[in-house]
Design a protein around this motif. Structure first.
Motif, PDB file in Angstrom:
ATOM      1  N   SER A  56      86.418 101.458  69.312  1.00 20.15           N
ATOM      2  CA  SER A  56      87.148 102.386  68.455  1.00 20.15           C
ATOM      3  C   SER A  56      88.549 101.844  68.206  1.00 20.15           C
ATOM      4  N   PRO A  57      89.208 102.310  67.146  1.00 17.56           N
ATOM      5  CA  PRO A  57      90.602 101.905  66.920  1.00 17.56           C
ATOM      6  C   PRO A  57      91.507 102.257  68.099  1.00 17.56           C
ATOM      7  N   ASP A  58      91.295 103.429  68.703  1.00 18.89           N
ATOM      8  CA  ASP A  58      92.106 103.817  69.854  1.00 18.89           C
ATOM      9  C   ASP A  58      91.935 102.839  71.011  1.00 18.89           C
ATOM     10  N   GLU A  59      90.707 102.360  71.185  1.00 20.68           N
ATOM     11  CA  GLU A  59      90.465 101.415  72.276  1.00 20.68           C
ATOM     12  C   GLU A  59      91.128 100.069  71.984  1.00 20.68           C
ATOM     13  N   VAL A  60      91.056  99.614  70.722  1.00 16.39           N
ATOM     14  CA  VAL A  60      91.752  98.381  70.345  1.00 16.39           C
ATOM     15  C   VAL A  60      93.243  98.526  70.619  1.00 16.39           C
ATOM     16  N   ALA A  61      93.800  99.684  70.233  1.00 21.69           N
ATOM     17  CA  ALA A  61      95.228  99.917  70.431  1.00 21.69           C
ATOM     18  C   ALA A  61      95.590  99.888  71.909  1.00 21.69           C
ATOM     19  N   ALA A  62      94.741 100.484  72.749  1.00 22.05           N
ATOM     20  CA  ALA A  62      95.014 100.503  74.185  1.00 22.05           C
ATOM     21  C   ALA A  62      94.993  99.089  74.764  1.00 22.05           C
ATOM     22  N   ILE A  63      94.017  98.267  74.331  1.00 15.26           N
ATOM     23  CA  ILE A  63      93.933  96.879  74.807  1.00 15.26           C
ATOM     24  C   ILE A  63      95.180  96.111  74.385  1.00 15.26           C
ATOM     25  N   VAL A  64      95.589  96.293  73.137  1.00 11.47           N
ATOM     26  CA  VAL A  64      96.770  95.578  72.625  1.00 11.47           C
ATOM     27  C   VAL A  64      98.015  95.989  73.400  1.00 11.47           C
ATOM     28  N   ARG A  65      98.155  97.287  73.689  1.00 11.27           N
ATOM     29  CA  ARG A  65      99.338  97.748  74.432  1.00 11.27           C
ATOM     30  C   ARG A  65      99.376  97.152  75.832  1.00 11.27           C
ATOM     31  N   LEU A  66      98.228  97.098  76.486  1.00 11.45           N
ATOM     32  CA  LEU A  66      98.179  96.518  77.830  1.00 11.45           C
ATOM     33  C   LEU A  66      98.531  95.027  77.788  1.00 11.45           C
ATOM     34  N   CYS A  67      97.982  94.318  76.800  1.00 10.39           N
ATOM     35  CA  CYS A  67      98.259  92.882  76.710  1.00 10.39           C
ATOM     36  C   CYS A  67      99.733  92.639  76.372  1.00 10.39           C
ATOM     37  N   ARG A  68     100.289  93.473  75.509  1.00  7.53           N
ATOM     38  CA  ARG A  68     101.697  93.291  75.163  1.00  7.53           C
ATOM     39  C   ARG A  68     102.586  93.524  76.386  1.00  7.53           C
ATOM     40  N   GLU A  69     102.235  94.506  77.198  1.00 13.41           N
ATOM     41  CA  GLU A  69     103.014  94.800  78.404  1.00 13.41           C
ATOM     42  C   GLU A  69     103.105  93.572  79.303  1.00 13.41           C
ATOM     43  N   HIS A  70     102.039  92.753  79.298  1.00 13.43           N
ATOM     44  CA  HIS A  70     102.000  91.564  80.155  1.00 13.43           C
ATOM     45  C   HIS A  70     102.229  90.273  79.369  1.00 13.43           C
ATOM     46  N   ARG A  71     102.617  90.395  78.085  1.00 16.50           N
ATOM     47  CA  ARG A  71     102.896  89.238  77.232  1.00 16.50           C
ATOM     48  C   ARG A  71     101.693  88.283  77.151  1.00 16.50           C
ATOM     49  N   VAL A  72     100.518  88.860  76.931  1.00 11.84           N
ATOM     50  CA  VAL A  72      99.274  88.094  76.843  1.00 11.84           C
ATOM     51  C   VAL A  72      98.771  88.137  75.403  1.00 11.84           C
ATOM     52  N   PRO A  73      98.423  86.987  74.817  1.00  8.19           N
ATOM     53  CA  PRO A  73      97.925  86.968  73.442  1.00  8.19           C
ATOM     54  C   PRO A  73      96.602  87.721  73.290  1.00  8.19           C
TER      55      PRO A  73
END
Length: 464
Positions: A56-73
């Motif tokens: 889902s879009p919400d799940e994509v957003a959650a993954i992106v937020r987690l990766c951004r928090e850890h500076r992961v592409p």
């Protein structure tokens, strides 16, 4: 090709958080990672550190937020059919697989549009449209995902009549680098409201945002359709037929050029018996009367340029067989060099310069030793070279690079482009400055910095 520097492993807190959220839809398995770190290009595989299967879009957003928090592409992944290294994880990170987001959300037959999730493929959408009298015409050959087709601004065989993804995406849902979800565009047929963000994300190759849903234009299924094959004494004659057809305003739906070596490959691969000479494939859409008139006019034009052996296909199964042979051309060509890879080119030039461009390119092809096939969507000035190489053979790679440089430089000198539909990815970054100039590329970099200041969205692509 040079390998990127090793990148650090994923932070354990990120792995734990993604496992907790996704469960078995998060994988660090080697085979899954390798599948998501290779495409149809000559570039060496670059697997991500992990794969997250979003729903889902919400799940994509959650993954992106987690990766951004850890500076992961993060690297969006659709069907894996790209040919310019778009999905390779050159800096590691997490591949977000959108193939599970494959629902057709709404079909508005009366308004000629449909809204789908990014993982829906073009064949899946057309299957869902059966019974509505409508179809989605953008056909890049591979059964690509619509999200990926939008991200690479794909087109294909029908573009001469129906345009590319640029003209046929009306609205998008996009996840930004900070995890925000935005909606661009709308279902109205036109709008003057602000910046055209939809066109900004179409062709951005996942570097500015991740497309999760899109609304696309649909078209009525034509009353009548016919296809034809015609052979020519040489490529010049075929190309001049194309130019005259377009300049005379014939509303042809598809015109495809294939050279003699491509026909040889197709006959071997598809078990067809087409004459192994330069060939044009045509398709005409419209009323029964209009289709017949178009076909007769084009046959007359072709005859003036030495075209012969017209074969007509009016029954659906005949047309399907014919166009399947055309779509098989890429994989058919690969069989001419078992174990080889295709070093693709796909320039596009103004239609008036097409014959000149192809003639000069054929003169270059005579100077190299590796097998090279020429075919393409010449109705809009777009053609491809499939250069077959062993990526480990330095001489073959040098010849492929030389041919690629020559055809791109020629196209740019003719006010064309280095890529008509494949996109930039890794393979064509070096041509961006030559095509657009420092000022325009600086604006692109400013857009990238504004939307993705940490360079986490599909890093290393498009911008030199």
């Amino acid at each position: 090709m040079t390998r990127p520097a090793p990148h650090p492993p994923l932070p354990e807190p990120l792995v734990a958080a993604l496992r907790e959220r996704l469960g078995q839809r998060f994988s660090q398995g080697e085979s899954v990672r390798l599948q998501h770190g290779r495409d149809e290009s000559v570039h060496a595989p670059e697997p991500p550190d992990a794969v997250a299967f979003a729903e889902s879009p919400d799940e994509v957003a959650a993954i992106v937020r987690l990766c951004r928090e850890h500076r992961v592409p993060v690297i969006p992944y659709g069907a894996g059919s790209s040919v310019e290294g778009h999905l390779l994880a050159v800096r590691g990170g997490v591949s977000i697989d959108l193939s599970g987001m494959n629902r057709v959300l709404a079909i508005h037959a009366e308004d000629l549009d449909a809204t789908v999730q990014a993982g829906v493929t073009r064949k899946q959408l057309n299957e869902a449209l059966k019974g509505t009298g409508l179809f989605f015409p953008i056909d890049p050959g591979a059964d690509a995902s619509l999200g990926g087709m939008a991200a690479t601004r794909a087109s294909g065989t029908n573009a001469v009549r129906y345009g590319t993804m640029r003209e046929n995406v009306m609205a998008m849902t996009v996840v930004l680098a900070d995890g925000r979800i935005i909606r661009t565009g709308g279902r109205a047929k036109k709008s003057s409201a602000g910046y055209d963000l939809t066109r900004l994300f179409v062709g951005s190759e996942g570097t500015l945002g991740i497309v999760t849903e899109l609304t696309v234009r649909l078209y009525p299924v034509p009353e009548a359709m016919s296809a034809a094959v015609c052979t020519f004494p040489d490529v010049d004659a075929a190309v001049n037929t194309v130019i005259q057809t377009i300049q005379m305003g014939v509303p042809v739906a598809r015109i495809e050029l294939l050279d003699a070596l491509t026909l040889t490959a197709i006959n071997r691969f598809s078990k067809t018996t087409l004459p192994e000479r330069p060939t044009l494939f045509f398709e005409f859409h419209g009323s029964a009367t209009a289709v017949a008139e178009q076909a007769e006019f084009v046959q007359q034009i072709a005859g003036e340029h030495g075209g012969e052996h017209f074969q007509w296909a009016t029954r659906p199964e005949e047309r399907t067989r014919l166009w399947q042979a055309r779509h098989d051309a890429y994989f058919a060509c690969l069989q001419l060099k078992p174990g080889g890879r295709a070093f693709p080119t796909d320039v596009c030039v103004p239609i008036s310069r097409l014959a000149e461009c192809i003639a000069a390119t054929n003169a270059d092809l005579a100077q190299v030793s590796i097998p090279i096939m020429l075919f393409g969507h010449v109705g809009d000035g777009n053609f491809h070279l499939v250069v077959l190489v062993d990526p480990a053979n330095e001489k073959e790679m040098a010849e492929a690079e030389w041919i690629n440089e020559r055809v791109v430089e020629r196209a740019l000198a003719m006010e064309g482009t280095c890529t008509g539909e494949h996109g930039i990815g890794l393979g064509k970054k070096k041509f961006m400055l030559r095509e657009h100039g420092d000022g325009a590329v600086d604006v692109m970099r400013a857009l990238k910095r504004a939307l993705d200041p940490d360079d986490l969205l599909n890093p290393g692509k498009i911008l030199p």
